[in-house]
Write a protein that holds these residues in place. Structure first.
Motif, PDB file in Angstrom:
ATOM      1  N   ASP A   1      78.557  59.600  18.623  1.00  0.00           N
ATOM      2  CA  ASP A   1      78.751  58.913  19.898  1.00  0.00           C
ATOM      3  C   ASP A   1      79.125  57.444  19.734  1.00  0.00           C
ATOM      4  N   THR A   2      79.493  57.028  18.520  1.00  0.00           N
ATOM      5  CA  THR A   2      79.741  55.614  18.240  1.00  0.00           C
ATOM      6  C   THR A   2      81.129  55.395  17.661  1.00  0.00           C
ATOM      7  N   THR A   3      81.842  54.400  18.186  1.00  0.00           N
ATOM      8  CA  THR A   3      83.131  53.993  17.636  1.00  0.00           C
ATOM      9  C   THR A   3      83.036  52.540  17.205  1.00  0.00           C
ATOM     10  N   ILE A   4      83.399  52.291  15.965  1.00  0.00           N
ATOM     11  CA  ILE A   4      83.407  50.942  15.406  1.00  0.00           C
ATOM     12  C   ILE A   4      84.856  50.560  15.150  1.00  0.00           C
ATOM     13  N   SER A   5      85.233  49.339  15.501  1.00  0.00           N
ATOM     14  CA  SER A   5      86.587  48.855  15.218  1.00  0.00           C
ATOM     15  C   SER A   5      86.519  47.790  14.132  1.00  0.00           C
ATOM     16  N   PHE A   6      87.488  47.845  13.216  1.00  0.00           N
ATOM     17  CA  PHE A   6      87.523  46.953  12.060  1.00  0.00           C
ATOM     18  C   PHE A   6      88.687  45.971  12.210  1.00  0.00           C
ATOM     19  N   HIS A   7      88.421  44.730  11.850  1.00  0.00           N
ATOM     20  CA  HIS A   7      89.438  43.689  11.971  1.00  0.00           C
ATOM     21  C   HIS A   7      89.465  42.862  10.689  1.00  0.00           C
TER      22      HIS A   7
ATOM     23  N   VAL B   1      86.422  41.981   6.103  1.00  0.00           N
ATOM     24  CA  VAL B   1      86.546  42.727   7.361  1.00  0.00           C
ATOM     25  C   VAL B   1      85.363  42.400   8.253  1.00  0.00           C
ATOM     26  N   SER B   2      85.624  42.167   9.538  1.00  0.00           N
ATOM     27  CA  SER B   2      84.576  41.995  10.540  1.00  0.00           C
ATOM     28  C   SER B   2      84.675  43.129  11.543  1.00  0.00           C
ATOM     29  N   MET B   3      83.597  43.402  12.261  1.00  0.00           N
ATOM     30  CA  MET B   3      83.489  44.627  13.048  1.00  0.00           C
ATOM     31  C   MET B   3      83.004  44.381  14.460  1.00  0.00           C
ATOM     32  N   ILE B   4      83.403  45.274  15.355  1.00  0.00           N
ATOM     33  CA  ILE B   4      82.914  45.300  16.728  1.00  0.00           C
ATOM     34  C   ILE B   4      82.457  46.726  17.027  1.00  0.00           C
ATOM     35  N   PHE B   5      81.257  46.858  17.629  1.00  0.00           N
ATOM     36  CA  PHE B   5      80.699  48.195  17.848  1.00  0.00           C
ATOM     37  C   PHE B   5      79.654  48.127  18.958  1.00  0.00           C
ATOM     38  N   PRO B   6      79.280  49.252  19.529  1.00  0.00           N
ATOM     39  CA  PRO B   6      78.247  49.255  20.566  1.00  0.00           C
ATOM     40  C   PRO B   6      76.851  49.181  19.969  1.00  0.00           C
TER      41      PRO B   6
END
Length: 316
Positions: free
Chosen positions: A192-198, A208-213
């Protein structure tokens, strides 16, 4: 796992880079003016009495030695986010309905076996459910236990291509076998989790830094984790680092980030916030709110401008 979404991130990084001083000190467009002292004073003013921001100012001040505090007990800092730490460096576990995404892996197979595995277990997290180990960057204190976890539990190891290349060139002890590349803008969905990598290069070429719930008492928040805080040595690399700060701040603003996390909890008052939470804080101290997370990035930006100015003033 969805396809990469890199166009926006590349555009943001290029736009950010356009605001930086050019080599030799000539400003491109509207870089913030002033001496190194001016930048540091502005950062201190931005931080005010905020302990999180003050900690960041201290961490980015030239000549400061990175703290090596006592290791805290492991803790679920959100319903679905746990932290395991040696004090100096921390592992963040995203607890999804499909298993665990582990961000970083400490410094060695021994630390993975003696710290990560038992401490996750103490929080009711089955280490065999680790599906991915994400190395935020290619320094040993972040990837050292990754291969152990891959060999024992079948976890896939993820890193940016440039930092995989860094490991191939330097051949450090405990380097994991090359596995999955993290493309800029890539999204990974597990349960149920999506993480985006930048990609936020600077600390290393492929940080890499990340955004996630992150959910707290059932309420959903949007979190970020900055992948590499300490500035690189060369002025040119510091400029890249600064461009990454600006670009990622824009990504955070677009995503509505309210939560700030770091893999070195001494750099952002993170270890102290763990203890506040453990002591029964009414509000979760990791939820800074959108304005304060943007101020966090502004403080980082201003300190980086100061570091660049320091180098230029000293003839670097």
């Amino acid at each position: 796992m969805s396809l990469p979404q890199s166009t926006t991130s590349r555009r943001a990084l290029l736009s950010a880079a356009a605001l930086l001083p050019l080599a030799g000190g000539t400003p491109a467009q509207a870089a913030a003016p002033g001496s190194a002292r001016d930048h540091y004073a502005r950062a201190a003013k931005l931080a005010g009495r905020d302990p999180v921001l003050k900690s960041l100012v201290k961490a980015l001040t030239p000549g400061v030695t990175a703290p090596n505090p006592k290791a805290p007990e492991p803790l679920r800092i959100f319903d679905d986010v746990a932290v395991v730490s040696t004090g100096f460096v921390s592992v963040t576990a995203l607890l999804t309905s499909g298993g665990v995404i582990l961000i970083d892996a400490l410094g060695s197979p021994d630390e993975a076996r003696k710290v990560i595995v038992p401490q996750l277990s103490s929080l009711g997290v089955d280490p065999s459910s680790i599906k991915y180990v994400v190395a935020a960057h290619g320094h040993a204190d972040h990837f050292g236990g990754a291969q152990y976890l891959a060999d024992r539990y079948g976890a896939r190891v993820m890193m940016s291509p440039k930092d995989w290349d860094l490991l191939a060139a330097e051949k450090p002890q405990h380097a994991p076998k090359r596995d999955l590349d993290i493309a800029d803008g890539r999204r990974l969905t597990l349960g149920d989790t999506t993480i985006s990598f930048h990609h936020t290069p600077g600390h290393t070429p492929g940080t890499v830094s990340m955004i996630f719930p992150a959910r707290w008492k059932g309420r959903r928040h949007t979190a970020m984790l900055w992948g590499g805080t300490n500035p690189p040595a060369a002025v040119a690399d510091k400029r890249v680092h600064l461009a990454s700060v600006l670009a990622f701040a824009a990504r955070m603003r677009e995503a509505g980030v309210e939560v700030e996390l770091n893999n070195h909890g001494g750099a952002d008052y993170g270890l102290a916030r763990m203890e506040e939470l453990r002591a029964g804080a009414v509000a979760n101290p990791f939820v800074l709110g959108r304005a304060r997370t943007q101020r966090f990035m502004k403080v980082m930006e201003t300190m980086m401008r100061g570091r660049i100015a320091t180098d230029l003033e000293s003839g670097g």
